[in-house]
Design an enzyme around this catalytic site. Structure first.
Site, short mmCIF file in Angstrom:
data_model
loop_
_atom_site.label_atom_id
_atom_site.label_comp_id
_atom_site.label_asym_id
_atom_site.label_seq_id
_atom_site.Cartn_x
_atom_site.Cartn_y
_atom_site.Cartn_z
CB CYS A 284 0.88 2.99 -3.33
SG CYS A 284 0.27 4.24 -2.04
N GLY B 47 -0.22 -1.97 0.33
CA GLY B 47 -1.03 -1.19 0.92
C GLY B 47 -2.55 -1.66 0.92
CG ASN C 189 4.86 2.94 -4.95
OD1 ASN C 189 5.56 2.06 -5.22
ND2 ASN C 189 4.69 3.55 -3.84
N GLY C 190 4.71 6.60 -4.50
CA GLY C 190 6.03 7.56 -3.97
C GLY C 190 5.55 8.71 -3.13
CE1 TYR D 170 7.78 -5.83 6.94
CE2 TYR D 170 7.56 -3.77 6.33
CZ TYR D 170 6.91 -4.82 6.83
OH TYR D 170 5.58 -4.87 7.35
#
Ligand code: SF4
Length: 475
Positions: A10, A36, A110-111, A250
């Site tokens: 995210c 996202g 985020n996580g 990535y």
């Protein structure tokens, strides 16, 4: 459309102290669309009230001028979501936005919280009613239940109870609080916007809104921005840093700086190391776009073998792509990637990609290169074999679907029908972050999970006993 990659997590964005806060947040989310694509949202604040616009789809599909104009105020937080916990539906879109006894509250996360299930069960027993299936909602409930009075103390109270990976922006009536978990799994940076502040998962968002990168939110740091300025707190016991090394491999954009280094430069170094570790005589180095481009440049520079764009990516294949019927589906991966025959024909080609997850796409790419006339196809992967699942906010397939968890490199080579196959070693990967080798999580490669819960340990033991589920025509 199925992609054979670990999925991004995210993006978190926040702006405080700027009259165009929502607009800048929108632009920041736009720059971080790669993190996202399922849903996006912005919540703004004028100092007393929040306004929200949240929807399913891409940033460009959800927001228009009218909607942005309606998001008034000098503060805003925003979020792009790829679901790692909870289904992809509107009730799971972020920022989460509620009213509680202290006023309006919004949160972008985020996580992944590894103890969210246990916390949620406990909260539900105590009467909490959840409106989503997201782990992030646990934090909102814990804040609302805290007996402290200041939002800062409530946030610290709540986060003291959660475990796992979190980079978070929380907005009250007239302040924004940005937090990174003590291990610092996910990135989060601070930028200056004149007298205002910005927070973003990746610095590429700052470049677009012309915010000046100031520094990263440190692991375990709680940063508060309000009318009086910016204040830093370190309320949690310190932990060893465990930044997600896959961000370099990535996830992050090459033009971002995260964990103290340029993504582009680290990714290129992965390619250089790979060329040193796994040289092969060939005529050209061809990246699998877009993820393999930077590592392929590194491989080419190190080996002296010319870089060439032998595979072209169609950037306009979106989520709305209509899958063809079975009878014409054979064109598969070509919808997205297509070879340049003039680069491949009669040549010994080194295909460079960042990772192999299931192996299905890599196999199609090798076939594509051969069909385009490549004489030899050598596959080079700029990360070690991905053997274990991620519990810290990355969507990974079941371990039994990770081809490298079941098969040896030579078996995978045969499955791909490549002339040779080599991965970057863990040592080679760490060489690219020399001096910071111990600051990274690399659990998807070595299974050494930096933070666990009893429930997670039990799950891992079950996985160890799991029968081999992958059936492939390896031979
Ligand atoms: Fe990143 Fe892999 Fe660790 Fe997950 S397990 S945080 S993907 S390095």
């Amino acid at each position: 459309m199925l992609t054979d990659k670990f999925k991004e997590e995210c993006a978190v964005m926040a702006v405080y102290g700027h009259q165009e806060a929502a607009n800048l947040t929108y632009l920041g989310l736009y720059a971080m669309q790669h993190r996202g694509q399922e849903s996006s949202g912005i919540v703004s604040s004028d100092g007393t009230r929040h306004a929200a616009e949240i929807g399913m789809g891409l940033v460009s599909e959800i927001f228009d001028e009218q909607k942005i104009t309606a998001l008034t105020g000098h503060a805003a937080i925003g979020h792009n979501r790829y679901s790692t916990q909870g289904e992809s539906e509107l009730r799971n879109a972020q920022p989460l936005s509620i009213m509680y006894h202290n006023g309006p509250l919004a949160l972008a996360h985020n996580g992944n919280l590894i103890n969210a299930k246990a916390l949620r069960e406990q909260l539900e027993k105590e009467g909490s009613i959840f409106r989503s299936t997201m782990d992030s909602e646990v934090i909102i409930h814990l804040i609302a239940k805290s007996r402290k009075t200041r939002l800062l103390d409530q946030v610290v109270d709540a986060l003291s109870q959660v475990k796992g990976a979190y980079s978070i922006a929380i907005m009250g009536a007239n302040e924004i609080i940005a937090v990174r978990d003590p291990h610092g799994f996910r990135p989060l940076s601070i930028g200056r916007l004149g007298s205002g502040y910005a927070f973003a998962s990746e610095t590429c968002a700052f470049d677009l809104i012309e915010a000046k990168f100031s520094r990263e939110v440190a692991p375990g740091e709680v940063v508060v921005v309000n009318e009086e300025g910016m204040f830093s707190h370190f309320p949690f016991p310190p932990e060893l840093k465990r930044h997600c090394i896959f961000e370099y491999i990535y996830f992050a954009r090459p033009d971002s700086r995260i964990f103290g280094a340029s993504v582009h430069m680290v990714r290129k170094e992965f390619g250089r190391r790979l060329a040193q570790e796994a040289p092969v005589e060939a005529d050209c180095v061809v990246p699998v776009p877009d993820s393999g481009i930077v590592a392929a440049l590194g491989y080419s520079e190190q080996s002296g073998i010319p870089f060439d764009k032998g595979i072209i990516r169609n950037h306009y294949v979106g989520r709305t792509f209509i899958e063809p019927t079975q009878s014409i589906r054979h064109f598969g991966v070509k919808i997205k990637l297509n070879p340049v025959r003039e680069v491949m024909e009669g040549r010994r080609v080194i295909l460079v990609d960042d990772s192999i997850v299931r192996g299905t796409t890599s196999r199609k790419l090798v076939k594509m290169a051969r069909d385009a006339g490549a004489r030899e196809v050598h596959m080079r992967i700029s990360s070690p074999p991905t053997i274990h699942s991620c519990f810290y906010g990355i969507d990974t397939p079941a371990r039994s679907d990770l081809i490298a968890s079941t098969y040896k490199v030579e078996e995978i080579r045969r499955f791909l029908n490549a002339d040779s196959l080599a991965y970057l070693s863990i040592e080679g990967m760490l060489f690219a972050v020399k001096g910071r080798e111990n600051d990274f999580c690399k659990a998807c490669f070595d299974g050494d999970y930096p933070v666990t819960t009893p429930a997670m340990e039990a799950q891992l033991m079950l996985l160890d006993d799991e029968p081999v589920a992958v059936k492939r025509d390896i031979d």
